[in-house]
Design a protein around this motif. Sequence first.
Motif, PDB file in Angstrom:
ATOM      1  N   ILE A 119      43.093 -74.013  16.128  1.00  8.53           N
ATOM      2  CA  ILE A 119      41.817 -73.493  15.485  1.00  8.53           C
ATOM      3  C   ILE A 119      41.561 -72.272  14.941  1.00  8.53           C
ATOM      4  CG2 ILE A 119      39.234 -73.624  15.215  1.00  8.53           C
ATOM      5  CD1 ILE A 119      39.388 -75.999  17.267  1.00  8.53           C
ATOM      6  N   LEU A 120      41.988 -71.376  15.737  1.00  2.00           N
ATOM      7  CA  LEU A 120      42.040 -69.542  15.234  1.00  2.00           C
ATOM      8  C   LEU A 120      42.978 -69.900  14.171  1.00  2.00           C
ATOM      9  CD1 LEU A 120      41.682 -68.039  18.608  1.00  2.00           C
ATOM     10  CD2 LEU A 120      40.073 -68.159  17.149  1.00  2.00           C
ATOM     11  N   GLY A 121      44.240 -70.153  14.471  1.00  8.74           N
ATOM     12  CA  GLY A 121      45.273 -70.247  13.261  1.00  8.74           C
ATOM     13  C   GLY A 121      44.696 -70.781  11.965  1.00  8.74           C
ATOM     14  N   LEU A 122      43.975 -71.783  11.978  1.00  9.08           N
ATOM     15  CA  LEU A 122      43.681 -72.214  10.752  1.00  9.08           C
ATOM     16  C   LEU A 122      42.729 -71.489   9.685  1.00  9.08           C
ATOM     17  CD1 LEU A 122      42.650 -75.906  12.095  1.00  9.08           C
ATOM     18  CD2 LEU A 122      44.646 -75.381  10.935  1.00  9.08           C
ATOM     19  N   PHE A 123      41.996 -70.613  10.589  1.00 10.43           N
ATOM     20  CA  PHE A 123      41.332 -69.593   9.878  1.00 10.43           C
ATOM     21  C   PHE A 123      42.177 -68.020   9.588  1.00 10.43           C
ATOM     22  CE2 PHE A 123      38.101 -72.557  11.463  1.00 10.43           C
ATOM     23  CZ  PHE A 123      37.159 -72.778  10.317  1.00 10.43           C
ATOM     24  N   GLN A 143      37.483 -61.119   8.578  1.00  5.61           N
ATOM     25  CA  GLN A 143      37.108 -61.795   9.394  1.00  5.61           C
ATOM     26  C   GLN A 143      38.517 -62.711   9.900  1.00  5.61           C
ATOM     27  OE1 GLN A 143      34.066 -64.119   7.361  1.00  5.61           O
ATOM     28  NE2 GLN A 143      32.519 -63.373   8.780  1.00  5.61           N
ATOM     29  N   GLY A 144      39.304 -63.213   8.691  1.00  2.00           N
ATOM     30  CA  GLY A 144      40.496 -63.697   8.789  1.00  2.00           C
ATOM     31  C   GLY A 144      41.490 -63.137   9.669  1.00  2.00           C
ATOM     32  N   ARG A 145      41.727 -61.752   9.432  1.00  2.00           N
ATOM     33  CA  ARG A 145      42.636 -60.811  10.273  1.00  2.00           C
ATOM     34  C   ARG A 145      42.118 -60.724  11.880  1.00  2.00           C
ATOM     35  NH1 ARG A 145      46.763 -60.587  10.142  1.00  2.00           N
ATOM     36  NH2 ARG A 145      47.134 -58.493  11.105  1.00  2.00           N
ATOM     37  N   HIS A 146      40.760 -60.729  11.933  1.00  2.00           N
ATOM     38  CA  HIS A 146      40.439 -60.751  13.185  1.00  2.00           C
ATOM     39  C   HIS A 146      40.740 -61.971  14.195  1.00  2.00           C
ATOM     40  CE1 HIS A 146      37.672 -60.096  16.653  1.00  2.00           C
ATOM     41  NE2 HIS A 146      37.038 -61.085  16.764  1.00  2.00           N
ATOM     42  N   LEU A 147      40.483 -63.038  13.392  1.00  2.00           N
ATOM     43  CA  LEU A 147      40.928 -64.283  13.894  1.00  2.00           C
ATOM     44  C   LEU A 147      42.371 -64.379  14.146  1.00  2.00           C
ATOM     45  CD1 LEU A 147      38.453 -66.765  12.428  1.00  2.00           C
ATOM     46  CD2 LEU A 147      38.323 -65.861  14.440  1.00  2.00           C
TER      47      LEU A 147
END
Length: 229
Positions: A119-123, A143-147
Motif C-alpha cells: 500500500i505504501l508503494g502504491l502511493f 507526501q509521496g517521497r515520505h511514503l
Amino acid sequence: MKAAFADTTEIRVWDLPVRAMHWLLVIGISVCWWTGINNELEYHLWSGYAILWIVLMRLYWGVVGSSTARFVNFVRGPKSILGYASTLHRRDTPHSHGHNALGAISIVVMLGLILAVVILGLFAVDVDGLYSGPLSSYITFKQGRHLAHLHYRWFNILLWVIALHLAAVIFYFFYKRRNLIGPMLHGKRPVDAGDAAETEMQGAPFWRFVIGAVIATAIVYAVSIGFYF
C-alpha cells in the motif's frame, strides 16, 4: 521401530491454493527485493501488483478456504499462545495440524506487513518523479517521497520478520525433528493412523477460489489504473 512406522499414515494438511500462494509469495518478494535494489522500478511495480493479488487471495482464502487455511481455525488468543510457547523447549510436543499458535502470529504479522508495504508503494514517488505508484496522484510530491521512505523501511522490517520465520523453520527441523517445508511442497504429513480421521484437512470447492481470483484481479486492476475508469 518397524511397528511404530506401521501405525502411521499420511494426511493432507495444506491444499494446492495455500501451497501455490505461499511459494508465489516467496518468488514475488524476492523479485521485489531484487528489482528494488537494482532500481528496476518498472518490474518492481509489476511484481508489487502480483504480490497484492496474492495477499488479497490469501486473505480471502483465509475466510472461505480449506479448514487449515482459515484464520478462525488457527489464530489463537494470548493464553493459547503463551501455553504453546512454554513447550518450545520440549521435543515431544504434539504436532499441530496446520499452523501452531506461534506460527499463526508469524503468518498474520507477515501478511499485515506485506500488505502495508504494498500500500505504501502504491502511493510512493521516485526521487526523480519518473516512476510513481498508481495512487500517487492523490497526494503531493512531498507526501509521496515520505511514503517511499516508509515503503523502504517497512520492507526492511518485513525482511527481518521473514528471517525470523526461516529461523523457526530451521529450529523445528533440527531440534524438534519436524519438517515444515515438505508439507508445504506436497501438502501431506505423517500422523498416527488413529488420528487421521480427526485431523484430515477439509477442502473447499474450486469455484470459491475462482470467485476470489476474479475479485482480486478486479481490485488489482482498479488500483493499477489509479481508479480512473
